[in-house]
Design an enzyme around this catalytic site. Sequence first.
Site, short mmCIF file in Angstrom:
data_model
loop_
_atom_site.label_atom_id
_atom_site.label_comp_id
_atom_site.label_asym_id
_atom_site.label_seq_id
_atom_site.Cartn_x
_atom_site.Cartn_y
_atom_site.Cartn_z
N SER A 14 4.58 -69.08 -2.05
CA SER A 14 5.96 -68.65 -2.31
C SER A 14 6.14 -67.19 -1.89
O SER A 14 7.21 -66.81 -1.40
CB SER A 14 6.28 -68.80 -3.80
N HIS A 47 3.87 -77.08 -2.39
CA HIS A 47 4.01 -77.60 -3.76
C HIS A 47 4.52 -79.05 -3.74
O HIS A 47 4.03 -79.90 -4.48
CB HIS A 47 5.05 -76.79 -4.55
N LYS A 103 3.75 -62.10 -12.58
CA LYS A 103 4.74 -62.17 -11.49
C LYS A 103 6.13 -61.82 -11.99
O LYS A 103 6.48 -62.06 -13.14
CB LYS A 103 4.75 -63.58 -10.88
N ARG A 115 -5.66 -74.44 -2.36
CA ARG A 115 -5.46 -74.22 -0.92
C ARG A 115 -6.76 -73.83 -0.24
O ARG A 115 -7.05 -74.26 0.86
CB ARG A 115 -4.43 -73.11 -0.70
O1 PNS Z 1 2.28 -70.95 -9.65
P1 PNS Z 1 1.39 -70.07 -10.52
O2 PNS Z 1 2.04 -68.71 -10.75
O3 PNS Z 1 -0.01 -69.97 -10.02
O4 PNS Z 1 1.32 -70.81 -11.93
C1 PNS Z 1 0.63 -70.23 -13.03
C2 PNS Z 1 1.17 -70.81 -14.34
C3 PNS Z 1 2.67 -70.54 -14.46
C4 PNS Z 1 0.91 -72.31 -14.35
C5 PNS Z 1 0.38 -70.13 -15.51
O5 PNS Z 1 0.59 -68.76 -15.48
C6 PNS Z 1 0.79 -70.71 -16.87
O6 PNS Z 1 0.31 -71.75 -17.25
N1 PNS Z 1 1.71 -69.99 -17.56
C7 PNS Z 1 2.20 -70.42 -18.85
C8 PNS Z 1 1.56 -69.58 -19.96
C9 PNS Z 1 0.15 -70.06 -20.23
O7 PNS Z 1 -0.09 -71.19 -20.62
N2 PNS Z 1 -0.82 -69.16 -20.01
C10 PNS Z 1 -2.22 -69.43 -20.25
C11 PNS Z 1 -2.94 -69.82 -18.99
S1 PNS Z 1 -4.49 -69.06 -19.04
#
Ligand code: PNS
Length: 159
Positions: free
Chosen positions: A128, A17, A41, A90
Amino acid sequence: MTKAICPGSFDPVTNGHLDIIRRASKRFDEIYVAVLTNSAKNPLFSADERVTMIKEALSDLNNITVVSYNGLLVDFCKENGISTIVKGLRAVTDFDYELQIAQTNRVLAPMVDTVFFTTCLEYAYLSSSIVKEIASYHGDIEKLVPPNVKLRLSEKYNK
Ligand code: PNS
C-alpha cells in the site's frame, strides 16, 4: 462451517491483498476482512473509506464480510468465533514481523492459529505504501489496484 479472517490496515487495499482474500475465500466457508489499526501507521484513508473500497472490489464474492474494528485482532476473533487468521507473505522480509505478530496472537488467544499464504509472484513487490507513493506523484497505478481504488486515490491526491 469454516471461518477465517484476513486482517490488515488496507490503506488502501491492493491487488496483492485482493489475491490473498480471493484465494482464502475458496478455502474457507466464510471470510471476514477486518480493517484494523496498526499503531505504527498513519492512514491516508478513514476506516470507513477502506471498508467501502474493499466491499466494492469484492462485490462478486458472496462469502465475505468486511468490517472495521478498533481493538485487538484476537478479541474480534473471540467475539465472532473465528479460529484462523490468514496473512500473506510476500518475501522473507515479511517473515520476522509476521511471525512476531502470529506468536503474540497465539499467546493472547491459543485457540487462534495464523496460516500464511504465499503472495503470487506478480504482486511480490507490491505494498500500500508503494501504491500511495506512486499515486502521490500522479504515476500509473493501473496494474496495482482495482479501478475503484485508483479513482479514490486520484481524488485524494488531486484535492
Ligand atoms: O496490514 P498490516 O498493517 O500489516 O496489518 C497489521 C494489523 C492491522 C493486522 C495488526 O497491526 C493488528 O492486528 N492490529 C490490531 C491490534 C492488535 O491486535 N495488535 C496486536 C498484534 S501483536
